[in-house]
Design a protein around this motif. Structure first.
Motif, PDB file in Angstrom:
ATOM      1  N   THR A  37       0.903  -1.289   0.249  1.00 35.03           N
ATOM      2  CA  THR A  37       0.009  -0.124  -0.087  1.00 35.03           C
ATOM      3  C   THR A  37       1.012   1.222   0.196  1.00 35.03           C
ATOM      4  O   THR A  37       0.287   2.387  -0.084  1.00 35.03           O
ATOM      5  CB  THR A  37      -0.905  -0.069   1.273  1.00 35.03           C
ATOM      6  N   VAL A  38       2.069   1.099   0.054  1.00 31.26           N
ATOM      7  CA  VAL A  38       3.103   2.304   0.045  1.00 31.26           C
ATOM      8  C   VAL A  38       3.435   2.929  -1.172  1.00 31.26           C
ATOM      9  O   VAL A  38       4.084   1.932  -1.927  1.00 31.26           O
ATOM     10  CB  VAL A  38       4.245   2.012   1.077  1.00 31.26           C
ATOM     11  N   ASN A  39       3.149   4.101  -1.560  1.00 27.98           N
ATOM     12  CA  ASN A  39       3.848   4.343  -2.766  1.00 27.98           C
ATOM     13  C   ASN A  39       3.935   5.982  -2.816  1.00 27.98           C
ATOM     14  O   ASN A  39       4.017   6.671  -3.924  1.00 27.98           O
ATOM     15  CB  ASN A  39       2.788   4.196  -3.862  1.00 27.98           C
ATOM     16  N   ALA A  40       4.076   6.700  -1.639  1.00 24.30           N
ATOM     17  CA  ALA A  40       4.491   7.962  -1.424  1.00 24.30           C
ATOM     18  C   ALA A  40       5.298   8.414  -0.417  1.00 24.30           C
ATOM     19  O   ALA A  40       5.458   7.335   0.549  1.00 24.30           O
ATOM     20  CB  ALA A  40       2.942   8.840  -1.082  1.00 24.30           C
ATOM     21  N   PRO A  41       6.150   9.485  -0.479  1.00 24.84           N
ATOM     22  CA  PRO A  41       7.192   9.532   0.780  1.00 24.84           C
ATOM     23  C   PRO A  41       6.506   9.676   2.198  1.00 24.84           C
ATOM     24  O   PRO A  41       7.091   9.065   2.849  1.00 24.84           O
ATOM     25  CB  PRO A  41       7.831  10.999   0.391  1.00 24.84           C
TER      26      PRO A  41
ATOM     27  N   MET B  40      10.044   6.157  -4.905  1.00 18.51           N
ATOM     28  CA  MET B  40      11.224   7.213  -5.678  1.00 18.51           C
ATOM     29  C   MET B  40      10.585   7.502  -6.950  1.00 18.51           C
ATOM     30  O   MET B  40      11.050   8.780  -7.663  1.00 18.51           O
ATOM     31  CB  MET B  40      12.408   6.392  -5.699  1.00 18.51           C
ATOM     32  N   ARG B  41       9.747   6.780  -7.699  1.00 17.41           N
ATOM     33  CA  ARG B  41       9.362   7.217  -8.924  1.00 17.41           C
ATOM     34  C   ARG B  41       8.007   8.065  -9.042  1.00 17.41           C
ATOM     35  O   ARG B  41       8.037   8.958  -9.746  1.00 17.41           O
ATOM     36  CB  ARG B  41       8.882   5.828  -9.733  1.00 17.41           C
ATOM     37  N   SER B  42       7.425   7.905  -7.877  1.00 20.47           N
ATOM     38  CA  SER B  42       6.313   9.011  -7.622  1.00 20.47           C
ATOM     39  C   SER B  42       6.784  10.379  -7.094  1.00 20.47           C
ATOM     40  O   SER B  42       6.010  11.334  -6.862  1.00 20.47           O
ATOM     41  CB  SER B  42       5.336   8.577  -7.118  1.00 20.47           C
TER      42      SER B  42
ATOM     43  N   ASP C 247       6.471   7.006   7.375  1.00 20.15           N
ATOM     44  CA  ASP C 247       5.565   6.283   8.373  1.00 20.15           C
ATOM     45  C   ASP C 247       5.679   4.983   8.650  1.00 20.15           C
ATOM     46  O   ASP C 247       5.939   4.410   9.568  1.00 20.15           O
ATOM     47  CB  ASP C 247       4.316   6.534   8.291  1.00 20.15           C
ATOM     48  N   ALA C 248       5.801   4.367   7.628  1.00 21.88           N
ATOM     49  CA  ALA C 248       6.021   2.770   7.561  1.00 21.88           C
ATOM     50  C   ALA C 248       7.565   2.324   8.057  1.00 21.88           C
ATOM     51  O   ALA C 248       7.538   1.264   8.754  1.00 21.88           O
ATOM     52  CB  ALA C 248       5.928   2.157   6.162  1.00 21.88           C
ATOM     53  N   LEU C 249       8.614   2.932   7.633  1.00 19.51           N
ATOM     54  CA  LEU C 249       9.798   2.608   8.139  1.00 19.51           C
ATOM     55  C   LEU C 249       9.883   2.740   9.756  1.00 19.51           C
ATOM     56  O   LEU C 249      10.894   2.034  10.168  1.00 19.51           O
ATOM     57  CB  LEU C 249      10.941   3.561   7.499  1.00 19.51           C
TER      58      LEU C 249
ATOM     59  N   ALA D 237       8.462  -1.205  -2.715  1.00 17.63           N
ATOM     60  CA  ALA D 237       7.795   0.218  -2.184  1.00 17.63           C
ATOM     61  C   ALA D 237       8.725   1.136  -2.154  1.00 17.63           C
ATOM     62  O   ALA D 237       8.162   2.408  -2.537  1.00 17.63           O
ATOM     63  CB  ALA D 237       7.299  -0.248  -0.587  1.00 17.63           C
ATOM     64  N   TRP D 238      10.050   1.144  -1.907  1.00 18.01           N
ATOM     65  CA  TRP D 238      10.640   2.181  -1.914  1.00 18.01           C
ATOM     66  C   TRP D 238      10.940   2.765  -3.447  1.00 18.01           C
ATOM     67  O   TRP D 238      10.809   3.835  -3.739  1.00 18.01           O
ATOM     68  CB  TRP D 238      12.108   1.727  -1.348  1.00 18.01           C
TER      69      TRP D 238
END
Length: 267
Positions: free
Chosen positions: A101-105, A183-185, A110-112, A178-179
């Motif tokens: 579900t992670v795709n934004a900075p 980075m792409r977005s 928050d996930a890390l 996810a990283w």
């Protein structure tokens, strides 16, 4: 066995359960704290605190305690698990995070932080050792990642962070994806001046000695190239130059120019 110990403190459940296990193993081994102190090289007072439930002992203390009690590997593994649980409990418990579900900075940041907490909130130096040393995971980077000031600057640092947290191998691949999505977005605004300066500091660090032409030096140069490739589509060279300022702009232009020449198709 000496005088009766005080009752175990269960205010933080994970600590109490760890203390239960340590006391049980000491009783099974028939050792006093003074005897354990001689065997481990750790003070009796520290060992007593470890088995009190009032503190979460270091993992090295837990390992030494149980090794001196000649505990079985299963008991040692369970003690480590309970210690990680205690560290999570200290910080509010387990937080469910899904890499898919992670795709934004902001989401990755928050996930890390949640991953670090879920895997027992290991100390920074312990994370650095597990990751392979300061070159792969600087203490300053760990601190800034966990304070939401930056994200891992490259794939190697992301893997190092996950290893430092003891994230299992299969899960590491999911988080690495996810990283890459993040980075792409990433938009130019995410790369604040501090983040940019950190990236360029790593890219433009002291040049290797003239004789340093082995495999390690080659990997460093390739790694710098990868960082430039990552930054270029995400921010654009002009944005980078403006944020960096005149002090570092000429060095960045030289590096970009050298990369462009090296990758120009042959005529």
């Amino acid at each position: 066995m000496g005088r009766t110990e005080n009752s175990i403190d269960y205010e933080i459940r994970g600590r109490g359960r760890l203390a239960e296990l340590l006391r049980g193993e000491r009783a099974r081994a028939g050792r006093t704290y003074d005897e354990l102190a001689v065997l481990t090289g750790i003070s009796a007072a520290t060992l007593k605190r470890a088995a009190s439930g009032k503190v979460t002992p270091k993992e090295s203390v837990v390992e030494a305690f149980l090794s001196a009690c000649e505990s079985e590997p299963r008991a040692i593994a369970l003690a480590k698990h309970r210690r990680r649980q205690a560290r999570r409990d200290e910080r509010g418990g387990h937080t469910r995070v899904l890499a898919a579900t992670v795709n934004a900075p902001d989401a990755l940041s928050d996930a890390l932080i949640a991953l670090h907490r879920n895997y027992g909130a290991p100390p920074y130096r312990e994370m650095q050792e597990r990751a392979g040393g300061a070159f792969r995971l600087p203490l300053s980077s760990i601190s800034r990642i966990l304070q939401r000031q930056m994200l891992p600057v490259d794939e190697q640092q992301m893997v190092a962070f996950l290893q430092g947290c003891r994230v299992p191998g299969p899960e590491q691949e999911e988080w690495l994806q996810a990283w890459h999505r993040t980075m792409r977005s990433t938009t130019p605004g995410f790369f604040t001046p501090k983040v940019i300066e950190e990236l360029v500091r790593q890219m433009m660090g002291p040049a290797p000695r003239e004789l340093d032409c082995g495999q390690a030096a080659l990997h460093r140069r390739l790694d710098h190239r990868d960082k430039l490739k990552l930054l270029a589509p995400a921010t654009g060279a002009e944005i980078l130059l403006k944020q960096l300022g005149d002090r570092m702009a000429h060095r960045f232009r030289d590096q970009v120019g050298a990369m462009a020449v090296a990758e120009r198709p042959a005529a």
